[in-house]
Design an enzyme around this catalytic site. Sequence first.
Site, mmCIF file in Angstrom:
data_model
loop_
_atom_site.group_PDB
_atom_site.id
_atom_site.type_symbol
_atom_site.label_atom_id
_atom_site.label_comp_id
_atom_site.label_asym_id
_atom_site.label_seq_id
_atom_site.Cartn_x
_atom_site.Cartn_y
_atom_site.Cartn_z
ATOM 1 C CE LYS A 115 6.982 5.838 5.685
ATOM 2 N NZ LYS A 115 5.440 5.563 4.841
ATOM 3 C CB SER A 137 6.850 1.116 5.842
ATOM 4 O OG SER A 137 6.131 2.233 5.674
ATOM 5 C CB SER A 152 2.489 1.986 5.275
ATOM 6 O OG SER A 152 3.740 0.904 4.900
HETATM 7 N N1 GLN Z 1 4.285 -4.232 4.736
HETATM 8 C C1 GLN Z 1 3.993 -3.801 3.223
HETATM 9 C C2 GLN Z 1 5.023 -4.064 2.771
HETATM 10 O O1 GLN Z 1 5.824 -3.860 3.232
HETATM 11 C C3 GLN Z 1 3.259 -2.178 3.099
HETATM 12 C C4 GLN Z 1 4.203 -1.251 2.809
HETATM 13 C C5 GLN Z 1 3.575 0.518 3.011
HETATM 14 O O2 GLN Z 1 2.600 0.316 3.286
HETATM 15 N N2 GLN Z 1 4.468 0.723 2.413
HETATM 16 O O3 GLN Z 1 4.999 -3.146 1.371
#
Ligand code: GLN
Length: 489
Positions: free
Chosen positions: A81, A156, A180
Amino acid sequence: MSASPIHRRTLAGLAKGLKQREFSSVEVARAFLDRLESSQPDLNAFVTVTRDAALASAAVADRRLAAGEGGPLTGLPLAHKDIFCTEGVLTSCGSKMLANFVSPYDATVVARLREAGTVMLGKANMDEFAMGSSNETSHFGPVRNPWDVARVPGGSSGGSAAAVAARVAPAATATDTGGSIRQPAALCGVTGIKPTYGRVSRYGMIAFASSLDQGGLITISAEDAALLLGAIAGFDPRDSTSVDTPVPDYAATLGEPLAGLRIGLVREFFDKGLDARCEARIREALAVYEKLGAKLVEVSCPNLPLSVPTYYVVAPAECSSNLARFDGVRFGHRCEQPRNLADLYRRSRGEGFGAEVKRRIMTGTYVLSAGYYDAYYLKAQRVRQLISADFARAFGECDVLVGPTSPTPAFPLGAKTSDPITMYLNDIYTIGANLAGLPGMSIPCGFVDGLPVGLQLVGPHFSEARMLNVAHRYQTETDWHLQVPAAYA
Ligand code: GLN
């Protein structure tokens, strides 16, 4: 029967083929790089493809394997990532702010996997600074779901999940601050593991919300996750929150029987927000577990419905502080011809950050400000404690919690971008584990209208070995995790 093609193999299957000289690491890397490059126009799962470096490290791996050296991961390809710093390679974090940032060092996760002999194929696309649930906030454009390119892959870690689902990479690193890893794994029909907070070093992993962020993995199977987790877990003196407890041999216990396992069904997870067809897939998976000898017990975590508002105070607060370092001075985007220091800060940040990141920084700054700190931030920290206590109580009655990962299957691109609250509600089932620092997984458990559904497992702190065992036993009974979208078969 002919052996399965390279791209259809799990990591474990690739490792076996390398060992038996069915193919070389260079052949494996080339097979994935070719697929990856041709998938880019449709999926956009990568920010950077490191073809030359990948082929060079695969050649090194081949020499080691030929000499009878190397370990279980030598020569296996994967993607990182783009939140993980990679020495000499662009590390963008999905942002214009870092679109020119070539990291001078490797994150611990990257260094450990490199030392274990893995081959980096490239850097996976992601939501900007890991903020998002649909991978639509990336500066490099949205990632698309290989099961239906009109739909989101989740976020994400959408690039990591889409890459593994399309078998353009057999595995990928990912991070999970509020879901995410698990949510995109669910929406793309792959396996994701978010370890216990502190189990995997955060050194060199660009910070979003430091008390929640945790690095982990997206793979085809729990067996593959076990292989990789052993390499990345463990104490790191460079991360003060990394925990110094021994790393078990995760692969050794994968096959343990599940007889007597107590599976907790969190009442609050089976609420009216859960798509009925997804619920049906979850119930079918629970029946598989019952067949394997597990017992189902209902538990309640009454404060869990407060996890979304709690998270969306804590995470922005921490992000507003973490992202203060991007000031146009030391690294990252700098505006043209600043008039003075304030102008440099203002325009560099104004130009470098996208709308969602700005929304979070503004929210975070507000909840931390004098006069509002007690009402929002402190209150959220108190609720966080209540949520942790709910989980602790639940684990008095069961060994692992099982339920949905996401309320719905993958939704169409653009469907939720104009309404942040609707977008934030995607995380309703995943955020609790982050607030409590617990390990979680998502594994594929079937389809709704051709779109994958994820089954979430949440365990007590440091129960990764047991969770991987629980996931693996399901995956020996079912083959949902081996399904591949028709366009990528
Ligand atoms: N969807 C969540 C956010 O927007 C989680 C993001 C994540 O786990 N990095 O913060």
